[in-house]
Motif scaffolding. Structure first.
Motif, PDB file in Angstrom:
ATOM      1  N   ALA A  51       0.824  -1.209   0.000  1.00 31.41           N
ATOM      2  CA  ALA A  51       0.000   0.000   0.000  1.00 31.41           C
ATOM      3  C   ALA A  51       0.864   1.267   0.000  1.00 31.41           C
ATOM      4  O   ALA A  51       0.543   2.241  -0.685  1.00 31.41           O
ATOM      5  CB  ALA A  51      -0.926  -0.007   1.214  1.00 31.41           C
ATOM      6  N   ILE A  52       1.966   1.239   0.743  1.00 24.39           N
ATOM      7  CA  ILE A  52       2.823   2.436   0.841  1.00 24.39           C
ATOM      8  C   ILE A  52       3.462   2.771  -0.501  1.00 24.39           C
ATOM      9  O   ILE A  52       3.452   3.926  -0.941  1.00 24.39           O
ATOM     10  CB  ILE A  52       3.927   2.212   1.893  1.00 24.39           C
ATOM     11  N   TYR A  53       4.005   1.755  -1.165  1.00 24.59           N
ATOM     12  CA  TYR A  53       4.776   1.994  -2.392  1.00 24.59           C
ATOM     13  C   TYR A  53       3.986   1.683  -3.665  1.00 24.59           C
ATOM     14  O   TYR A  53       4.574   1.641  -4.746  1.00 24.59           O
ATOM     15  CB  TYR A  53       6.066   1.179  -2.353  1.00 24.59           C
ATOM     16  N   ALA A 108      15.452   2.046   6.584  1.00 24.19           N
ATOM     17  CA  ALA A 108      14.671   1.650   5.409  1.00 24.19           C
ATOM     18  C   ALA A 108      13.395   2.475   5.281  1.00 24.19           C
ATOM     19  O   ALA A 108      12.913   2.716   4.168  1.00 24.19           O
ATOM     20  CB  ALA A 108      14.326   0.164   5.488  1.00 24.19           C
ATOM     21  N   ALA A 109      12.856   2.924   6.428  1.00 22.17           N
ATOM     22  CA  ALA A 109      11.641   3.739   6.386  1.00 22.17           C
ATOM     23  C   ALA A 109      11.854   5.034   5.609  1.00 22.17           C
ATOM     24  O   ALA A 109      10.911   5.606   5.059  1.00 22.17           O
ATOM     25  CB  ALA A 109      11.175   4.051   7.806  1.00 22.17           C
ATOM     26  N   ASN A 110      13.106   5.490   5.534  1.00 21.02           N
ATOM     27  CA  ASN A 110      13.425   6.705   4.784  1.00 21.02           C
ATOM     28  C   ASN A 110      14.149   6.410   3.476  1.00 21.02           C
ATOM     29  O   ASN A 110      14.347   7.316   2.666  1.00 21.02           O
ATOM     30  CB  ASN A 110      14.294   7.632   5.638  1.00 21.02           C
ATOM     31  N   GLY A 111      14.538   5.157   3.285  1.00 16.36           N
ATOM     32  CA  GLY A 111      15.377   4.817   2.135  1.00 16.36           C
ATOM     33  C   GLY A 111      14.676   4.110   1.005  1.00 16.36           C
ATOM     34  O   GLY A 111      15.276   3.846  -0.038  1.00 16.36           O
ATOM     35  N   GLY A 112      13.401   3.748   1.186  1.00 14.17           N
ATOM     36  CA  GLY A 112      12.656   3.130   0.095  1.00 14.17           C
ATOM     37  C   GLY A 112      12.571   1.613   0.184  1.00 14.17           C
ATOM     38  O   GLY A 112      13.169   0.964   1.053  1.00 14.17           O
ATOM     39  N   TYR A 113      11.829   1.047  -0.756  1.00 13.17           N
ATOM     40  CA  TYR A 113      11.503  -0.385  -0.742  1.00 13.17           C
ATOM     41  C   TYR A 113      12.748  -1.259  -0.888  1.00 13.17           C
ATOM     42  O   TYR A 113      12.844  -2.328  -0.279  1.00 13.17           O
ATOM     43  CB  TYR A 113      10.521  -0.662  -1.885  1.00 13.17           C
ATOM     44  N   ALA A 119      17.027  -5.354   4.205  1.00 13.59           N
ATOM     45  CA  ALA A 119      16.859  -5.637   5.629  1.00 13.59           C
ATOM     46  C   ALA A 119      16.237  -7.016   5.843  1.00 13.59           C
ATOM     47  O   ALA A 119      16.644  -7.759   6.741  1.00 13.59           O
ATOM     48  CB  ALA A 119      15.988  -4.555   6.278  1.00 13.59           C
ATOM     49  N   PHE A 120      15.261  -7.375   5.005  1.00 10.56           N
ATOM     50  CA  PHE A 120      14.645  -8.705   5.102  1.00 10.56           C
ATOM     51  C   PHE A 120      15.684  -9.797   4.870  1.00 10.56           C
ATOM     52  O   PHE A 120      15.693 -10.824   5.569  1.00 10.56           O
ATOM     53  CB  PHE A 120      13.511  -8.850   4.081  1.00 10.56           C
ATOM     54  N   PHE A 121      16.559  -9.596   3.881  1.00 13.97           N
ATOM     55  CA  PHE A 121      17.576 -10.614   3.574  1.00 13.97           C
ATOM     56  C   PHE A 121      18.564 -10.763   4.736  1.00 13.97           C
ATOM     57  O   PHE A 121      18.907 -11.888   5.123  1.00 13.97           O
ATOM     58  CB  PHE A 121      18.320 -10.248   2.291  1.00 13.97           C
ATOM     59  N   GLN A 199       3.590   6.261   6.995  1.00 10.71           N
ATOM     60  CA  GLN A 199       3.235   4.846   7.023  1.00 10.71           C
ATOM     61  C   GLN A 199       4.489   3.961   7.145  1.00 10.71           C
ATOM     62  O   GLN A 199       4.492   2.968   7.864  1.00 10.71           O
ATOM     63  CB  GLN A 199       2.454   4.478   5.758  1.00 10.71           C
ATOM     64  N   ALA A 200       5.543   4.326   6.424  1.00 10.82           N
ATOM     65  CA  ALA A 200       6.787   3.546   6.496  1.00 10.82           C
ATOM     66  C   ALA A 200       7.390   3.608   7.891  1.00 10.82           C
ATOM     67  O   ALA A 200       7.957   2.627   8.391  1.00 10.82           O
ATOM     68  CB  ALA A 200       7.783   4.061   5.462  1.00 10.82           C
ATOM     69  N   ALA A 201       7.264   4.765   8.553  1.00 13.51           N
ATOM     70  CA  ALA A 201       7.840   4.933   9.888  1.00 13.51           C
ATOM     71  C   ALA A 201       7.154   4.068  10.937  1.00 13.51           C
ATOM     72  O   ALA A 201       7.696   3.859  12.025  1.00 13.51           O
ATOM     73  CB  ALA A 201       7.765   6.401  10.301  1.00 13.51           C
TER      74      ALA A 201
END
Length: 428
Positions: A51-53, A108-113, A119-121, A199-201
């Motif tokens: 939804a965010i991106y 990541a909340a400020n750096g994009g998808y 971060a997930f990896f 939303q990302a934050a």
């Protein structure tokens, strides 16, 4: 999802007593809980990031691709690392890397998808190292005669983590109202950017807390008095890896693990969006997240039912029955509507309960000294959780979310075939 490990032997200078094992066992059990929680939180983050991106479903499934792809990429290096530094230091290293992955959610909340995917990896890489290192401790922290009961206990806490995570994530991450694509498009560009940033934050606080918890566990694990472990397979002649493919039940079982993990993860990844469909339940994301907990909780309940039932029914028949029930429930979810369809897809979690350990044990049947190598092959098949959601995502983008569940239905179709083909394998 179940965790597996190679056989190990215990090498200690002094016998272990109850007091010396209780504390370490509590720490290891908490680790199992954290693995389940961190894995299941993906089901909340996928619709949130989509939804965010304003992502397509295929793009959103990159979350699972990066997360479960780490199992394939990191497993072998993790094994080499642990042989070099030892199991205890390996577990501590895994915890620190996982904590780093959680901490990366803040920038990541400020750096994009793309940074979220990285971060997930990293997070999944740490979990992979941790699983390889910490799993064996469950079998040696206490009386060998009660090792199975300890494994059952830790797996129950792993399931508890997968059950709690969606509801917890729904409260902490999805609590604010989410705009749909049409509503977002009507906002001025600057307001759209501010909305996406806010939303990302929402993920920053929860994942920083998780990073702190993982670091605390790393300290506790480093200070714990744990027995030294040695790989029991080190001195055994296992044969060539290529020889494994001569065992047809192992090859089919490996494909079964690939498709099962893929189907289970794929369903969980789409549940929130599915229940948000107007013809299903029209639920808001935060409300739907609570129902995702029932999907994973069903697997926890089903393990206890399966334990009792499989004392009298062969594993293959039980596996085939559960797979057939899963297919029937998914078909109701595809062609039905309203709460009947919603509860049908949630009930698949109950059927999932016995599948992973049953397929795993059937695939390893009769392999003797090759069991260790075969176990590694089966663990690599967990990469199905990275690839199958892509297939469902592609179908969702073209035919819609509801019809996309044909993909996991096909996965369970193969598991039904595998169960029927080797229905009496353990009785031969």
């Amino acid at each position: 999802m179940e965790n597996t490990s190679r056989p190990v032997t215990l090498a200690t200078d002094a016998p272990l007593d109850g007091r010396s094992t209780t504390g370490p066992l509590v720490i290891v059990t908490i680790l199992f809980f954290m693995w389940g929680l961190l894995t299941s939180l993906n089901d909340v983050l996928i619709p949130h990031l989509k939804a965010i991106y304003t992502l397509t479903y295929v793009q959103a499934m990159l979350v699972q691709f990066c997360f479960f792809g780490a199992y394939l990429i990191v497993s072998l290096p993790a094994g080499m690392l642990i042989r070099r530094i030892g199991y205890q230091r390996g577990a501590v290293s895994g915890l620190v890397v996982a904590a780093l992955g959680c901490a990366l959610f803040y920038p990541a909340a400020n750096g994009g998808y793309g940074l979220f995917l990285f971060a997930f990896f990293v997070l999944a890489g740490g979990i992979t190292v941790l699983q390889v290192a910490a799993n064996p401790y469950v079998t040696v922290l206490g009386d060998p005669r009660t090792a199975s009961s300890r494994l059952t206990l830790t797996q129950a806490f792993n399931s508890l983590g997968t059950t709690v995570a969606p509801a917890l994530g729904g409260m902490l991450i999805l609590s604010s109202s989410v705009l749909d694509d049409a509503q977002l498009a009507r906002l001025p560009e600057l307001e759209q950017l501010a909305y996406r940033a806010a939303q990302a934050a929402a993920v920053q606080g929860p994942y920083l807390a998780l990073a702190g918890a993982l670091l605390l566990l790393a300290v506790l694990f480093a200070l714990a008095r744990l027995p030294k472990l040695a790989d029991a397979a080190d001195g055994a002649a296992e044969g060539r890896f290529a020889d494994l493919f001569a065992h047809k039940h192992l090859v089919l079982g490996t494909l079964g693990i690939f498709l099962y993990v893929g189907g289970e993860v794929s369903i969980g990844s789409f549940l929130i969006n599915y229940m948000g469909e107007p013809q299903i339940a029209g639920l808001a994301q935060a409300e739907a997240a609570h129902y995702v907990s029932l999907y994973w909780g069903g697997a926890m309940v089903g393990r206890f039912i399966g334990f009792a039932v499989m004392r009298t029914i062969s594993p293959g028949k039980a596996l085939a029955f559960n797979a057939a029930c899963s297919m029937a429930l998914i078909l109701v979810a595809i062609f039905g509507s309203g709460h009947v369809a919603m509860w049908a897809i949630l009930a698949v979690g109950l059927c999932n309960s016995i599948m992973f350990p049953t397929i795993f044990s059937m695939a390893l049947h009769g392999l003797g000294r090759q069991t260790g190598q075969a176990s590694g092959l089966l663990c690599m098949a967990i990469v199905g959780g990275a690839l199958v959601p892509f297939a469902q995502g592609a179908l969702a983008d073209t035919l819609g979310v509801q019809m996309s569940f044909c993909v996991p239905a096909a996965c369970y179709g193969f598991i039904l075939y595998f169960g029927l083909r080797y229905a009496n394998l353990h009785r031969q």
